[in-house]
Design an enzyme around this catalytic site. Structure first.
Site, PDB file in Angstrom:
ATOM      1  CB  SER A   1      10.380  -3.583   9.537  1.00 56.63           C
ATOM      2  OG  SER A   1       9.722  -3.330   8.304  1.00 56.63           O
ATOM      3  CE  LYS A   2      17.970  -1.010   8.739  1.00 56.29           C
ATOM      4  NZ  LYS A   2      18.601  -1.832   9.747  1.00 56.29           N
ATOM      5  NE  ARG A   3       8.276  -5.758   4.536  1.00 56.47           N
ATOM      6  CZ  ARG A   3       7.052  -5.269   4.528  1.00 56.47           C
ATOM      7  NH1 ARG A   3       6.583  -4.680   3.464  1.00 56.47           N
ATOM      8  NH2 ARG A   3       6.269  -5.376   5.584  1.00 56.47           N
ATOM      9  CD  GLU A   4       6.433  -1.980   8.153  1.00 63.07           C
ATOM     10  OE1 GLU A   4       5.270  -2.329   8.166  1.00 63.07           O
ATOM     11  OE2 GLU A   4       7.141  -1.954   9.176  1.00 63.07           O
ATOM     12  N   GLY A   5      10.598   1.449   5.763  1.00 68.90           N
ATOM     13  CA  GLY A   5      10.999   2.838   5.677  1.00 68.90           C
ATOM     14  C   GLY A   5      11.905   3.303   6.792  1.00 68.90           C
TER      15      GLY A   5
END
Ligand code: GLU
Length: 467
Positions: free
Chosen positions: A239-243
């Site tokens: 996901s975006k949050r994860e990199g």
């Protein structure tokens, strides 16, 4: 044979974690073999390629310290060469002009789908003898072999083969005259002498087409190493949050490049159960056969843990340079009237988790803060605190040497003399110096702040709280 690898991003966005891992593995393999590493910007898709994306990729590579020996090469600067190769293929009958209209291709596709067939070009223009007006638009297609198989032994995936009958005559030049990815990548890897193509496994399906092209050109086929995907912590797409985002966001969040690189190397490569690798170790231990076949999962906690490790163990100057970047990001222009960043790192590496946090907590040593932390004040500024501050000011002014040991001893004596605990001395002083009740040992804190600035702040706090 000298090993030569490349990282060949399309500058349609920032460098994200997946791209950085590909770059790292390519770089590591070249370094491990004493070979060369090439950076190539694949910018033939002019609509989607942007200069900010190119700049961001280069900035990220530099920040990660993945230095390249050749390049950056730009595909848009190599159009003459591509044209030359396309002309050659046309001359040899290995490529042909295709005048099929959009409507014809759409109908072909719809018919094939209706019959449950995989949509593919039918080779209609392979032997086109019609007359065409000079301005009639066309694309150029590669004449793919009709039968047989195209196979390769991927270092990660193992033996992979495709039936040529499944592949169609793919476009190598668009109607606007620009060459396509599958074509340029082959010409470039050939011209640049690339021996190992290390890239994401989203390219596995392109590989048979590219191999057929290498063969048509009489070029040596490189070794292919397709890296498995990186999944999110939940086992789904990252996901975006994860990199999936720009790796520079990790810099902004306060991670060290060495921590991120160490983190990335373990996403799909292992050496026993070792987790921490210095750059030198990574280079000496890296091998293609230890790349894992299965997808690797993202784990934010591990990244945090590695970051903490590197903050504490890397040379202070290196961490200090990164701290400086964060301090400047907070608006600090000049660091010359504060402590050396490496000294700040020494005092704060154990007390903070990221360099962003470190910068926020240590800006006070370079620039005056605007207010005292209300919670700290409530807890520690009590009756008698102002007297303690005044006493500390007087005691410390008399010190010959401004070092942590002398300061600590003087303040311990003060506490004894006033018959109070050290907390009642140290905490009001921390508030005076940093605005908060949290800082390293009081002696270290005052040393970081410097003699003059410390005395000034103590006097100012005594006046403020005494008013
Ligand atoms: N430009 C391609 C991409 O960014 C990579 C091509 C390759 O590595 O062969 O996905």
């Amino acid at each position: 044979m000298q090993v030569k690898t490349r990282f060949a991003p399309s500058p349609t966005g920032f460098l994200h974690v997946g791209g950085a891992r590909t770059a790292l593995f390519s770089w590591l393999y070249a370094r491990h073999c004493g070979g060369r590493f090439v950076l190539r910007i694949e910018d033939t898709d002019r609509e989607r390629s942007t200069q900010p994306a190119i700049d961001a990729i280069i900035e990220s590579m530099k920040w990660l310290n993945l230095n390249w020996d050749e390049g950056p090469f730009y595909q848009t600067k190599r159009f003459d060469r591509y044209k030359e190769v396309i002309d050659q293929l046309l001359k040899e009958g290995k490529a042909y002009k295709c005048y099929c209209s959009k409507e014809r291709l759409e109908k072909l596709r719809a018919d094939q789908m209706a019959h449950g067939l995989k949509p593919r070009y039918d080779g209609h223009c392979r032997c086109d003898h019609e007359e065409h007006a000079p301005d009639e638009p066309y694309v150029i297609r590669f004449r793919n072999p009709d039968d047989g198989i195209v196979a390769f032994d991927d270092v990660v995936k193992g033996h992979v083969e495709f039936q040529n009958s499944e592949l169609d005559d793919f476009i190598i030049q668009r109607s606007d005259g620009t060459p396509t990815y599958n074509f340029c990548v082959v010409v470039d890897d050939w011209d640049m002498g690339i021996t190992h193509v290390i890239r994401g496994d989203d390219h596995v399906n392109n590989t048979p087409r590219q191999i057929n092209l290498y063969k048509a050109l009489g070029a040596p086929v490189p070794v292919f190493v397709h890296l498995s995907m990186i999944l999110g912590e939940d086992g789904k797409k990252l996901s975006k949050r994860e990199g999936a985002v720009n790796v520079m966001k990790y810099r902004e969040a306060g991670y060290l490049p060495d921590a991120l690189v160490n983190y990335l190397v373990r996403l799909g490569w292992s050496h026993g159960d070792q987790e921490i690798f210095s750059r030198e170790e990574m280079i000496s231990l890296f091998s293609l056969d230890a790349i894992t076949k299965s997808a690797s999962g993202f784990n934010n906690k591990k990244l945090d843990w590695l970051n903490a490790h590197y903050m504490k163990t890397l040379p202070g100057d290196e961490v200090g340079a990164e701290l400086e970047w964060h301090l400047k990001r907070l608006g600090l222009e000049d660091l010359s009237n504060g402590p050396k960043p490496c000294d700040v790192v020494k005092a704060y590496a154990e007390r903070t988790h990221t360099l962003k946090e470190m910068a926020e907590k240590t800006l006070c040593y370079y620039r005056d803060f605007e207010s005292y932390d209300p919670a700290g004040v409530k807890k520690w500024i009590k009756e008698g605190s102002v007297e303690v501050l005044k006493d500390a000011h007087e005691t410390l002014s008399k010190l010959d040497s401004w070092d942590a040991k002398s300061i600590d001893e003087a303040l311990e004596e003060l506490a004894k003399r006033r018959e109070i605990g050290m907390g009642k001395v140290g905490q009001p002083l921390r508030i005076a110096i940093t605005g908060t009740a949290m800082s390293p040992g009081i002696g270290d804190t005052l040393v970081l702040c410097g003699r003059e600035r410390s005395l000034e702040r103590i006097a100012k706090a005594a006046a403020f709280f005494g008013a």
